[in-house]
Design a protein around this motif. Structure first.
Motif, short mmCIF file in Angstrom:
data_model
loop_
_atom_site.label_atom_id
_atom_site.label_comp_id
_atom_site.label_asym_id
_atom_site.label_seq_id
_atom_site.Cartn_x
_atom_site.Cartn_y
_atom_site.Cartn_z
N PRO A 114 8.57 1.06 -9.14
CA PRO A 114 7.32 0.89 -9.87
C PRO A 114 7.11 -0.51 -10.45
N HIS A 115 8.05 -1.42 -10.17
CA HIS A 115 8.00 -2.76 -10.79
C HIS A 115 6.92 -3.65 -10.21
N VAL A 116 6.53 -3.39 -8.97
CA VAL A 116 5.53 -4.21 -8.29
C VAL A 116 4.45 -3.29 -7.73
N GLN A 117 3.21 -3.67 -7.95
CA GLN A 117 2.06 -2.94 -7.41
C GLN A 117 1.16 -3.92 -6.66
N ARG A 118 0.24 -3.36 -5.89
CA ARG A 118 -0.71 -4.19 -5.13
C ARG A 118 -1.43 -5.15 -6.06
N ASP A 119 -1.56 -6.37 -5.61
CA ASP A 119 -2.27 -7.47 -6.28
C ASP A 119 -1.51 -8.11 -7.43
N ASP A 120 -0.25 -7.71 -7.68
CA ASP A 120 0.58 -8.45 -8.64
C ASP A 120 0.93 -9.80 -8.03
N ASP A 121 1.00 -10.84 -8.86
CA ASP A 121 1.42 -12.15 -8.38
C ASP A 121 2.93 -12.16 -8.12
N VAL A 122 3.34 -13.02 -7.19
CA VAL A 122 4.72 -13.09 -6.73
C VAL A 122 5.47 -14.21 -7.46
N PRO A 123 6.53 -13.88 -8.20
CA PRO A 123 7.34 -14.95 -8.80
C PRO A 123 8.29 -15.52 -7.75
N CYS A 124 8.89 -16.64 -8.08
CA CYS A 124 9.89 -17.24 -7.20
C CYS A 124 10.80 -18.10 -8.04
N VAL A 125 11.93 -18.42 -7.48
CA VAL A 125 12.89 -19.28 -8.16
C VAL A 125 13.59 -20.12 -7.09
N VAL A 126 13.83 -21.37 -7.39
CA VAL A 126 14.56 -22.25 -6.48
C VAL A 126 16.00 -22.31 -6.98
N GLY A 150 -6.24 -14.48 -3.10
CA GLY A 150 -5.64 -15.78 -2.85
C GLY A 150 -4.70 -15.68 -1.66
N ALA A 151 -3.56 -16.33 -1.76
CA ALA A 151 -2.54 -16.18 -0.72
C ALA A 151 -2.00 -14.76 -0.85
N GLN A 152 -1.70 -14.12 0.26
CA GLN A 152 -1.27 -12.73 0.22
C GLN A 152 0.01 -12.52 1.00
N MET A 153 0.81 -11.56 0.54
CA MET A 153 2.06 -11.21 1.21
C MET A 153 2.03 -9.74 1.60
N TYR A 154 2.04 -9.50 2.92
CA TYR A 154 2.08 -8.16 3.49
C TYR A 154 3.45 -7.95 4.14
N PHE A 155 3.89 -6.69 4.20
CA PHE A 155 5.11 -6.39 4.94
C PHE A 155 4.87 -6.65 6.42
N VAL A 156 5.89 -7.14 7.08
CA VAL A 156 5.80 -7.42 8.52
C VAL A 156 6.11 -6.13 9.28
N ASP A 157 5.25 -5.80 10.23
CA ASP A 157 5.44 -4.64 11.11
C ASP A 157 5.97 -5.18 12.42
N ALA A 158 7.25 -4.94 12.68
CA ALA A 158 7.87 -5.47 13.91
C ALA A 158 7.37 -4.72 15.12
N ARG A 159 6.89 -5.44 16.09
CA ARG A 159 6.44 -4.87 17.36
C ARG A 159 7.51 -5.13 18.40
N ARG A 160 7.53 -4.32 19.41
CA ARG A 160 8.56 -4.46 20.44
C ARG A 160 8.37 -5.77 21.20
N TYR A 199 0.85 -1.20 0.00
CA TYR A 199 0.00 0.00 0.00
C TYR A 199 0.88 1.24 0.00
N LYS A 200 0.83 2.04 1.04
CA LYS A 200 1.60 3.29 1.10
C LYS A 200 3.10 3.05 1.08
N PHE A 201 3.56 2.06 1.79
CA PHE A 201 4.98 1.71 1.78
C PHE A 201 5.19 0.65 0.70
N ASN A 202 5.88 1.03 -0.37
CA ASN A 202 6.14 0.08 -1.45
C ASN A 202 7.54 0.31 -2.02
N PRO A 203 8.55 -0.30 -1.40
CA PRO A 203 9.91 -0.13 -1.91
C PRO A 203 10.14 -0.86 -3.24
N PHE A 204 9.17 -1.66 -3.67
CA PHE A 204 9.30 -2.40 -4.93
C PHE A 204 8.83 -1.59 -6.14
#
Length: 181
Positions: free
Chosen positions: A96-108, A169-179, A89-94
């Motif tokens: 302009p290459h990645v936007q909300r609801d884009d699918d996530v690629p991966c490689v092994v 579907g499955a979703q990936m959100y940034f983790v907000d570290a709590r104390r 959402y507001k924080f998006n270090p990815f």
């Protein structure tokens, strides 16, 4: 376990496993870093947002699956696997290459000559004697969604082209570290 063997070894019935090698998933990318070999490219998948049941970890699903005994008729109960989507959402270090609801690629990836693999959350440098393969952002499902393992998504993440469609579907959100005390 991954094994590579020659036609001669196959004919002789011998399997030689890769000693001193490790594999890992590079979330958010379609290539392995320098020094690592591509095992396969895929898409991240997991249990659906807001669903119960299913697995509890993201999977790197191969682009070209080979099914054995697949059934799609009625009268069968299934566990569903969904494509994983970036939920940025507001924080998006990815951008302009990645936007909300884009699918996530991966490689092994495979690295020879190593015997240990470790992901250290909240660090982008390695302890002495270790080599960094990649680093990025810790992501997981939302607090109100299906629980998934944490995944380190590459800081230079990519998206699967043409997949921005909010399928929940499955979703990936940034983790907000709590104390932690």
């Amino acid at each position: 376990m991954i094994a590579r063997f020659s036609a001669i070894d196959k004919a002789a019935g011998r399997l030689f496993f890769l000693a001193g090698s490790v594999t890992y998933v590079r979330w958010g990318r379609t290539t392995c870093p320098s020094g690592a070999e591509l095992v396969y490219e895929g898409r991240a998948g997991g249990a659906g947002h807001g669903t119960s049941g299913g697995g509890s970890s993201y999977q790197c699903l191969p682009k070209q699956p080979i099914y054995d005994g697949y059934y799609t008729g009625s009268g069968q109960t299934y566990s569903y696997m969904y494509n994983a989507e970036y939920e940025v959402y507001k924080f998006n270090p990815f951008a302009p290459h990645v936007q909300r609801d884009d699918d996530v690629p991966c490689v092994v990836c495979l690295v020879r000559g190593k015997t240990a693999l470790l992901m250290i959350p909240a660090r982008n440098v390695c302890p002495s004697g270790w080599r960094r393969e990649y680093y990025g952002y810790l992501m997981a499902s939302s607090n109100g969604g299906h629980s998934n393992d944490y995944a380190c998504v590459d800081r230079n993440a990519e998206a699967v082209p043409g997949t921005r469609n909010a399928e929940t579907g499955a979703q990936m959100y940034f983790v907000d570290a709590r104390r932690l005390k």
